[in-house]
Motif scaffolding. Structure first.
Motif, PDB file in Angstrom:
ATOM      1  N   HIS A  50      -3.480   7.869  -3.062  1.00 51.82           N
ATOM      2  CA  HIS A  50      -4.255   8.390  -2.948  1.00 51.82           C
ATOM      3  C   HIS A  50      -4.077   9.788  -2.149  1.00 51.82           C
ATOM      4  O   HIS A  50      -4.176  10.997  -1.578  1.00 51.82           O
ATOM      5  N   ARG A 109     -13.376   2.620  -1.171  1.00 52.56           N
ATOM      6  CA  ARG A 109     -13.208   3.502  -1.131  1.00 52.56           C
ATOM      7  C   ARG A 109     -13.152   5.621  -1.192  1.00 52.56           C
ATOM      8  O   ARG A 109     -13.865   5.840  -0.411  1.00 52.56           O
ATOM      9  N   ILE A 154      -9.671  -9.520   4.290  1.00 59.78           N
ATOM     10  CA  ILE A 154      -9.829  -8.272   3.501  1.00 59.78           C
ATOM     11  C   ILE A 154     -10.464  -7.219   4.495  1.00 59.78           C
ATOM     12  O   ILE A 154     -11.658  -7.228   5.410  1.00 59.78           O
ATOM     13  N   LEU A 155      -9.752  -6.000   4.280  1.00 59.19           N
ATOM     14  CA  LEU A 155     -10.259  -5.224   5.429  1.00 59.19           C
ATOM     15  C   LEU A 155      -9.479  -3.584   4.305  1.00 59.19           C
ATOM     16  O   LEU A 155      -9.151  -3.046   4.563  1.00 59.19           O
ATOM     17  N   LEU A 156     -10.805  -2.651   4.115  1.00 61.03           N
ATOM     18  CA  LEU A 156     -10.274  -1.843   3.360  1.00 61.03           C
ATOM     19  C   LEU A 156     -10.226  -0.635   3.894  1.00 61.03           C
ATOM     20  O   LEU A 156     -10.622  -0.715   4.637  1.00 61.03           O
ATOM     21  N   LYS A 203       1.411   2.297  -6.862  1.00 60.24           N
ATOM     22  CA  LYS A 203       0.428   1.768  -7.615  1.00 60.24           C
ATOM     23  C   LYS A 203      -0.123   2.044  -8.442  1.00 60.24           C
ATOM     24  O   LYS A 203      -0.539   2.313 -10.087  1.00 60.24           O
ATOM     25  N   THR A 204      -0.982   3.014  -8.239  1.00 61.25           N
ATOM     26  CA  THR A 204      -2.536   3.162  -9.039  1.00 61.25           C
ATOM     27  C   THR A 204      -1.557   4.448 -10.080  1.00 61.25           C
ATOM     28  O   THR A 204      -2.554   4.824 -10.091  1.00 61.25           O
ATOM     29  N   MET A 249       0.593  -0.924  -0.162  1.00 58.24           N
ATOM     30  CA  MET A 249      -0.099   0.424  -0.098  1.00 58.24           C
ATOM     31  C   MET A 249       1.129   1.167   0.120  1.00 58.24           C
ATOM     32  O   MET A 249       1.919   1.521   0.865  1.00 58.24           O
ATOM     33  N   PHE A 250       0.809   2.317  -0.691  1.00 56.50           N
ATOM     34  CA  PHE A 250       1.301   3.655  -0.818  1.00 56.50           C
ATOM     35  C   PHE A 250       2.021   3.781  -1.576  1.00 56.50           C
ATOM     36  O   PHE A 250       3.195   4.752  -1.390  1.00 56.50           O
ATOM     37  N   MET A 258       1.325  -8.619  -1.660  1.00 59.61           N
ATOM     38  CA  MET A 258       0.902  -9.583  -0.301  1.00 59.61           C
ATOM     39  C   MET A 258       0.331  -8.402   0.927  1.00 59.61           C
ATOM     40  O   MET A 258      -0.469  -7.505   0.258  1.00 59.61           O
ATOM     41  N   ASP A 259      -0.326  -9.738   1.521  1.00 60.58           N
ATOM     42  CA  ASP A 259      -1.679  -9.283   1.930  1.00 60.58           C
ATOM     43  C   ASP A 259      -0.947  -8.650   3.644  1.00 60.58           C
ATOM     44  O   ASP A 259       0.383  -8.235   3.433  1.00 60.58           O
ATOM     45  N   PHE A 260      -1.781  -8.397   4.454  1.00 55.92           N
ATOM     46  CA  PHE A 260      -1.418  -7.710   6.117  1.00 55.92           C
ATOM     47  C   PHE A 260      -0.536  -8.952   6.166  1.00 55.92           C
ATOM     48  O   PHE A 260       0.664  -8.124   7.645  1.00 55.92           O
ATOM     49  N   SER A 314       2.626  -4.139   4.357  1.00 52.45           N
ATOM     50  CA  SER A 314       1.523  -3.280   4.250  1.00 52.45           C
ATOM     51  C   SER A 314       1.223  -3.767   5.641  1.00 52.45           C
ATOM     52  O   SER A 314       0.324  -4.764   5.823  1.00 52.45           O
ATOM     53  N   PHE A 357      -1.205 -12.038  -2.444  1.00 48.29           N
ATOM     54  CA  PHE A 357      -2.445 -12.216  -2.059  1.00 48.29           C
ATOM     55  C   PHE A 357      -3.010 -12.057  -3.864  1.00 48.29           C
ATOM     56  O   PHE A 357      -3.235 -12.069  -5.216  1.00 48.29           O
ATOM     57  N   GLN A 369      -5.754  -7.529  -6.385  1.00 47.18           N
ATOM     58  CA  GLN A 369      -6.390  -8.880  -5.567  1.00 47.18           C
ATOM     59  C   GLN A 369      -7.741  -9.143  -4.880  1.00 47.18           C
ATOM     60  O   GLN A 369      -7.323  -9.863  -4.929  1.00 47.18           O
ATOM     61  N   PHE A 370      -8.542  -7.908  -4.881  1.00 42.75           N
ATOM     62  CA  PHE A 370     -10.149  -8.689  -4.962  1.00 42.75           C
ATOM     63  C   PHE A 370     -10.765  -9.467  -6.100  1.00 42.75           C
ATOM     64  O   PHE A 370     -10.981 -10.003  -5.510  1.00 42.75           O
TER      65      PHE A 370
HETATM   66  C1  LIG Z   1      -3.336  -4.850   3.422  1.00 37.89           C
HETATM   67  C2  LIG Z   1      -4.562  -5.455   3.064  1.00 37.89           C
HETATM   68  C3  LIG Z   1      -4.990  -4.624   2.088  1.00 37.89           C
HETATM   69  N1  LIG Z   1      -6.394  -4.425   1.877  1.00 37.89           N
HETATM   70  C4  LIG Z   1      -7.396  -2.807   1.999  1.00 37.89           C
HETATM   71  C5  LIG Z   1      -6.904  -1.784   1.940  1.00 37.89           C
HETATM   72  C6  LIG Z   1      -7.487  -1.215   0.480  1.00 37.89           C
HETATM   73  O1  LIG Z   1      -8.369  -0.990   0.716  1.00 37.89           O
HETATM   74  C7  LIG Z   1      -6.637  -1.448  -0.084  1.00 37.89           C
HETATM   75  C8  LIG Z   1      -5.045  -2.105  -0.814  1.00 37.89           C
HETATM   76  O2  LIG Z   1      -5.185  -0.730  -1.435  1.00 37.89           O
HETATM   77  P1  LIG Z   1      -4.270   0.667  -2.025  1.00 37.89           P
HETATM   78  O3  LIG Z   1      -4.612   0.754  -3.466  1.00 37.89           O
HETATM   79  O4  LIG Z   1      -2.850  -0.977  -2.813  1.00 37.89           O
HETATM   80  O5  LIG Z   1      -3.296   1.358  -1.693  1.00 37.89           O
HETATM   81  O6  LIG Z   1      -7.030  -3.440  -0.024  1.00 37.89           O
HETATM   82  C9  LIG Z   1      -7.180  -5.825   2.707  1.00 37.89           C
HETATM   83  O7  LIG Z   1      -8.660  -5.596   2.340  1.00 37.89           O
HETATM   84  N2  LIG Z   1      -5.804  -7.006   3.401  1.00 37.89           N
HETATM   85  C10 LIG Z   1      -4.693  -6.460   3.143  1.00 37.89           C
HETATM   86  O8  LIG Z   1      -4.495  -7.409   3.600  1.00 37.89           O
END
Ligand SMILES: Cc1cn([C@H]2C[C@H](O)[C@@H](COP(=O)(O)O)O2)c(=O)[nH]c1=O
Ligand SMILES: Nc1ncnc2c1ncn2[C@@H]1O[C@H](COP(=O)(O)OP(=O)(O)O)[C@@H](O)[C@H]1O
Ligand SMILES: [Zn+2]
Length: 196
Positions: free
Chosen positions: A65, A56, A171-173, A28-29, A24-25, A124-126, A161, A131, A97-98
């Motif tokens: 952003h 969002r 998934i957590l926006l 990419k966009t 994130m940040f 990658m996710d959190f 991130s 992802f 990723q979604f």
């Molecule tokens: C890491 C991570 C992120 N997300 C969500 C949070 C944001 O709504 C988007 C990423 O947006 P960006 O344009 O890349 O800043 O993804 C999530 O749902 N799960 C996660 O693990």
């Protein structure tokens, strides 16, 4: 030129897949918008898609952003992208990723039709795990660009991130309220204290 881009001449076969990934940040966009704007300047027909779940900043626009934006079509499934206009030459996809696991096949079909496909998404996710369909897309892409953010703790290039809130849901926006970019060292620090 910051990133390599191929030369595109209308009427010639120019199908390809480009992936822009990172934390994130990481920009990419912005990089997606830059490539799509250049395609528009070249008078190519551009269509942009994003998953309907990503509400969002705006329901119908891809927004960075820094609040730069471009109109897009929100779609529920990746197969809906195949219903694009017949004269589309460049397809942009954000928050990939979604999307579901069919997205790589969809992108391959578009590229086989001669369309330049540019996909942006979190690799990658959190938890630092691959992802959604992004890793599979990276494998089949002609060009993969991995961008870094700036670690909010130490200023090094950041590829993770870090989630600041207590939720285990994949998934957590969210924005800066819920996430911060961190480098490898700061992401894995034992204390993981949030610095405000
Ligand atoms: C890491 C991570 C992120 N997300 C969500 C949070 C944001 O709504 C988007 C990423 O947006 P960006 O344009 O890349 O800043 O993804 C999530 O749902 N799960 C996660 O693990
Ligand atoms: N820690 C950070 N590192 C890098 N950019 C940041 C940071 N915090 C805010 N930004 C802003 O975010 C912008 C990138 O936004 P965007 O392209 O939407 O990123 P992404 O799509 O990768 O989440 C940067 O140009 C910068 O202005
Ligand atoms: Zn750091």
């Amino acid at each position: 030129m910051l990133f390599s881009e191929q030369n595109y001449r209308r009427g010639e076969f120019c199908g390809s897949i480009e992936v822009i990934c990172g934390s994130m940040f990481s920009g990419k966009t912005e990089e997606l918008l830059r490539r799509l704007r250049r395609a528009q300047i070249a008078k190519l027909n551009v269509e942009i898609f994003k998953p309907k779940t990503d509400t969002r900043y705006d329901e119908n626009a891809v927004v960075s952003h820094d609040l730069n934006s471009i109109q897009s079509t929100p779609v529920e499934t990746s197969s809906s992208i195949l219903l694009l206009n017949a004269d589309t030459q460049v397809v942009g996809i954000d928050e990939a990723q979604f999307f579901d696991e069919d997205l790589p096949d969809v992108c391959n079909k578009l590229a086989q039709k001669g369309i330049r496909v540019i996909v942006a998404g979190l690799d990658m996710d959190f938890l630092g795990k691959p992802f959604g369909p992004i890793p599979a897309l990276m494998a089949i892409a002609e060009l993969v660009t991995k961008v870094n953010a700036v670690c909010v703790r130490c200023g090094s290039p950041a590829m993770y991130s870090f989630r600041k809130v207590a939720s285990e849901s994949k998934i957590l926006l969210g924005e800066k309220d819920s996430y911060e970019p961190r480098c490898r060292r700061c992401y894995h620090m034992a204390d993981n204290v949030i610095l405000n």
